[in-house]
Write an enzyme that holds these catalytic residues in place. Structure first.
Site, PDB file in Angstrom:
ATOM      1  N   GLU A 110       0.982  -1.335   0.085  1.00  0.00           N
ATOM      2  CA  GLU A 110       0.160  -0.003   0.047  1.00  0.00           C
ATOM      3  C   GLU A 110       0.836   1.076   0.035  1.00  0.00           C
ATOM      4  O   GLU A 110       0.548   2.147  -0.749  1.00  0.00           O
ATOM      5  CB  GLU A 110      -0.956   0.053   1.212  1.00  0.00           C
ATOM      6  CG  GLU A 110      -2.042  -0.935   1.157  1.00  0.00           C
ATOM      7  CD  GLU A 110      -1.670  -2.379   1.644  1.00  0.00           C
ATOM      8  OE1 GLU A 110      -0.792  -2.732   2.051  1.00  0.00           O
ATOM      9  OE2 GLU A 110      -2.718  -3.099   1.801  1.00  0.00           O
ATOM     10  N   GLU A 169     -16.825   2.552 -10.710  1.00  0.00           N
ATOM     11  CA  GLU A 169     -17.050   1.829 -11.453  1.00  0.00           C
ATOM     12  C   GLU A 169     -17.996   0.465 -11.232  1.00  0.00           C
ATOM     13  O   GLU A 169     -17.506   0.059 -10.086  1.00  0.00           O
ATOM     14  CB  GLU A 169     -15.583   1.168 -12.329  1.00  0.00           C
ATOM     15  CG  GLU A 169     -15.962   0.155 -13.328  1.00  0.00           C
ATOM     16  CD  GLU A 169     -14.583  -0.586 -13.841  1.00  0.00           C
ATOM     17  OE1 GLU A 169     -13.853   0.184 -14.020  1.00  0.00           O
ATOM     18  OE2 GLU A 169     -14.810  -1.649 -13.941  1.00  0.00           O
TER      19      GLU A 169
END
Ligand SMILES: *[C@@H]1O[C@H](CO)[C@@H](O)[C@H](O)[C@H]1NC(C)=O
Ligand SMILES: *[C@@H]1O[C@H](CO)[C@@H](O)[C@H](O)[C@H]1NC(C)=O
Ligand SMILES: *[C@@H]1O[C@H](CO)[C@@H](O)[C@H](O)[C@H]1NC(C)=O
Ligand SMILES: *[C@@H]1O[C@H](CO)[C@@H](O)[C@H](O)[C@H]1NC(C)=O
Ligand SMILES: *[C@@H]1O[C@H](CO)[C@@H](O)[C@H](O)[C@H]1NC(C)=O
Ligand SMILES: *[C@@H]1O[C@H](CO)[C@@H](O)[C@H](O)[C@H]1NC(C)=O
Ligand SMILES: *[C@@H]1O[C@H](CO)[C@@H](O)[C@H](O)[C@H]1NC(C)=O
Ligand SMILES: *[C@@H]1O[C@H](CO)[C@@H](O)[C@H](O)[C@H]1NC(C)=O
Ligand SMILES: *[C@@H]1O[C@H](CO)[C@@H](O)[C@H](O)[C@H]1NC(C)=O
Ligand SMILES: *[C@@H]1O[C@H](CO)[C@@H](O)[C@H](O)[C@H]1NC(C)=O
Ligand SMILES: *[C@@H]1O[C@H](CO)[C@@H](O)[C@H](O)[C@H]1NC(C)=O
Ligand SMILES: *[C@@H]1O[C@H](CO)[C@@H](O)[C@H](O)[C@H]1NC(C)=O
Length: 547
Positions: free
Chosen positions: A219, A338
């Protein structure tokens, strides 16, 4: 009538409820309502490689797409925002009509290719489909200068442009440097909604089409890369479009993860400083209910199933709660940048059927009720879950598809400006769902979606269609409430969908609303003593009651 409403005769499933069973709908917003939706709520995501097919170019604007977007803008009160991105944003491509495409049979191709800029390209895109990777979109993609013309064909529409993060090394940086000036000039004058850098980076290490980052990519590594590259974008903006480099217009949606439990954790990502530069406007995540070829996926089990929708959205609600309790995203709304029904571009007979439109209503309104403040329904040429097919291809007829009518219904439900809140009204069965819409703290609409699968068959066109009765207790002083219906012959219908007597089909007036004369409109239901309202809803249909 398009849908035979055999009302009295057909209530076989649900006995007429007693008034004491009525669902009480309060006059003012209840505490379990979602926060106000963002306007526009109904929005789209268009696969990067196919944007020129959807929007056209300066000499050939796609008027059909524009008409469909304008309809939603008028119903909702705000034009849908278009996010241009997806797999081909950092990967690949093909386009019909605009380019010819080449097939390469290279099973062993391991490296991933990305949307790269070719200044000499005469066409908007040059995509190559590599069937071993995907037959639905090109996995090699070059875009040329004329790609950016497509941002000029839908006046009044705002866009999110997705830059490439997946391609690392100098080729990726060169493409970034070359396309920032083109994208910013194309989006100047109020057309920019937000920028985006990278699509689904939580899959970069594990992509089935070939990983693009080492397995130890964390990350923190992602955040560092995102910060370095967004700073580069900002520098390029300062040179090319200085008016777009100030804080008010310079904003991103991020991190655009495919899911909440892949190889990068969204909470860790925010904790590791994704918003160090305070330039993220919206926390964007992606969602699909299931996969197109997953075993056991059916309309009734997977899509026309409120439990399945609740389960899918719950993952986001969970992440959202952690982010807000840890103050990681203050004032940064959670959106789905999305989303659609079944990943891998949808399944024929499911994602393109009227049942998927009903799923879309339940899914989107449930999202709104749970604090997901905007949804971008993903589209791509020939995809099975599309709301519309923007051009004719060998595979798919140009046209308005059933899911679009679900978008229309949701747009109607969230109409009312900046203070619209949606609440989920609990019903007994997982094959039904109801919602109330509050505008400025006042009850305006109730929606009911019946999700019991009903197959229409030409062999027995007059078959009796069952319906269910729903009873509400409403704070209305009116004598009657007006009723609007979303109808089709059955959940398996792929044509003949109407909303309140309107058709938006391509073949009638290129997507502009056309009032049909063979569908009943102007229906009302009486408000009985004590505010009791009963409404019959045929299986596999949806209705809005207007307060
Ligand atoms: C209703 O009218 C539309 C548009 O003319 C037509 O396409 C459709 O087939 C008609 N439906 C029925 C049930 O006749
Ligand atoms: C770029 O486009 C030109 C003109 O079509 C073509 O000749 C050239 O091969 C392209 N370059 C790449 C890397 O595809
Ligand atoms: C514009 O679109 C038309 C129709 O798809 C196409 O023939 C033409 O080549 C395009 N123009 C450019 C500059 O890409
Ligand atoms: C399109 O891309 C393919 C694959 O890279 C290449 O072979 C072809 O020459 C390109 N065509 C043009 C017109 O650039
Ligand atoms: C770039 O991607 C390749 C895989 O294509 C990977 O091996 C390499 O480590 C990546 N470099 C960085 C800096 O992430
Ligand atoms: C990650 O793996 C690459 C090789 O793929 C290696 O060069 C690099 O040092 C590793 N990074 C860390 C932090 O272990
Ligand atoms: C704009 O953003 C930068 C980076 O976060 C920050 O340092 C600066 O103070 C901001 N400027 C204004 C006027 O808000
Ligand atoms: C609805 O979805 C839930 C959760 O995925 C599942 O357990 C249930 O079996 C589904 N219902 C039907 C009728 O398939
Ligand atoms: C909620 O998030 C926590 C922490 O990330 C995780 O352990 C848990 O499994 C999640 N629950 C659901 C339903 O996603
Ligand atoms: C699509 O149709 C065109 C002619 O209309 C033809 O040239 C082309 O080969 C077809 N493509 C495929 C993939 O079938
Ligand atoms: C509807 O048709 C589909 C496909 O033939 C079938 O799987 C499903 O069981 C049918 N549903 C009902 C309720 O008849
Ligand atoms: C819908 O049903 C009506 C009545 O049976 C029929 O005339 C019409 O053709 C059907 N429409 C579609 C699209 O199947």
């Amino acid at each position: 009538m398009l849908v035979p409403l055999v009302l009295a005769a057909a209530s076989i499933a649900v006995a007429t409820p007693l008034s004491s069973n009525a669902i009480v709908v309060s006059e003012n917003v209840p505490t379990d309502a979602g926060p106000s939706v963002l306007q526009p709520f109904v929005s789209f995501s268009i696969e990067f490689a196919f944007f020129p097919d959807y929007a056209g170019n300066k000499s050939h604007p796609n008027v059909f797409s524009k008409n469909l977007l304008d309809n939603l803008g008028n119903l909702q009160g705000a034009q849908p925002i278009i996010r241009v991105g997806g797999n081909t944003q950092y990967a690949h491509r093909r386009t019909k009509a605009i380019i010819t495409f080449t097939l390469i049979h290279d099973i062993n191709q391991r490296t991933r290719d990305y949307a790269l800029y070719n200044q000499s390209l005469k066409t908007a895109t040059n995509g190559t489909i590599i069937p071993s990777k995907s037959t639905d979109y090109p996995t090699m993609l070059y875009i040329g200068p004329s790609y950016f013309e497509s941002y000029s064909t839908w006046p009044g529409t705002k866009f999110t442009h997705g830059f490439n993060l997946g391609k690392n090394g100098s080729e990726g940086l060169d493409t970034l440097r070359a396309t920032v000036p083109l994208a910013c000039k194309a989006l100047q004058g109020g057309k920019l909604a937000y920028w985006e850098l990278g699509n689904e980076p939580d899959l970069y290490k594990t992509s089935a089409q070939g990983p693009v980052r080492p397995s130890n990519w964390t990350e923190k590594d992602y955040v560092n890369e995102w910060l370095t590259k967004t700073e580069l974008i900002k520098k390029e903006l300062e040179k090319s479009c200085p008016d777009m480099a100030d804080n008010a217009t310079y904003q991103y949606i991020a991190p655009s993860f495919a899911g909440v439990s892949n190889s990068l954790n969204p909470v860790t990502t925010w904790r590791d400083g994704l918003n160090t530069d305070h330039d993220i406007a919206l926390n964007s995540e992606h969602n699909y209910i299931g996969g197109a070829t997953q075993p056991g996926v059916t309309l009734q089990h997977t899509l026309m199933n409120h439990t399945s929708t609740v389960k899918s959205v719950a993952q986001h609600v969970n992440v959202s709660r952690i982010l807000s309790s840890d103050h990681l995203t203050p004032n940064i709304p959670y959106i789905l940048g999305e989303t659609n029904s079944l990943y891998n571009e949808g399944a024929p007979g499911l994602s393109n059927a009227f049942g998927a439109a009903l799923w879309g209503i339940d899914f989107n309104l449930y999202c709104a009720s749970q604090g997901i403040r905007r949804t971008h329904m993903h589209q791509g040429l020939d995809y099975r879950y599309d709301s519309w097919q923007p051009i004719q291809t060998n595979k798919t007829t140009i046209g308005t598809k059933p899911p679009y009518y679900g978008n229309v219904f949701v747009a109607e439900m969230v109409h009312g400006g900046d203070d619209v809140q949606i609440v989920n009204l609990p019903l007994k069965e997982e094959t039904e769902a109801a919602y109330a819409a509050y505008v400025k703290d006042k009850l305006e609409r109730i929606a009911v979606v019946n999700l019991v699968e009903y197959n229409y068959t030409e062999a027995d066109p007059t078959a009796e269609r069952p319906s269910a009765t729903y009873t509400f207790q409403v704070p209305s002083t009116k004598d009657t409430l007006s009723v609007q219906r979303l109808s089709a012959n059955g959940s398996n219908a792929i044509t003949g969908v109407t909303w309140d007597g309107w058709s938006y089909n391509y073949e009638l007036d290129q997507g502009k609303p056309v009032r049909l004369h063979n569908v009943t409109v102007g229906e009302t239901v009486p408000v009985q003593k004590g505010g009791i309202v009963e409404i019959e809803v045929p299986y596999s249909s949806a209705v809005i009651l207007n307060l």
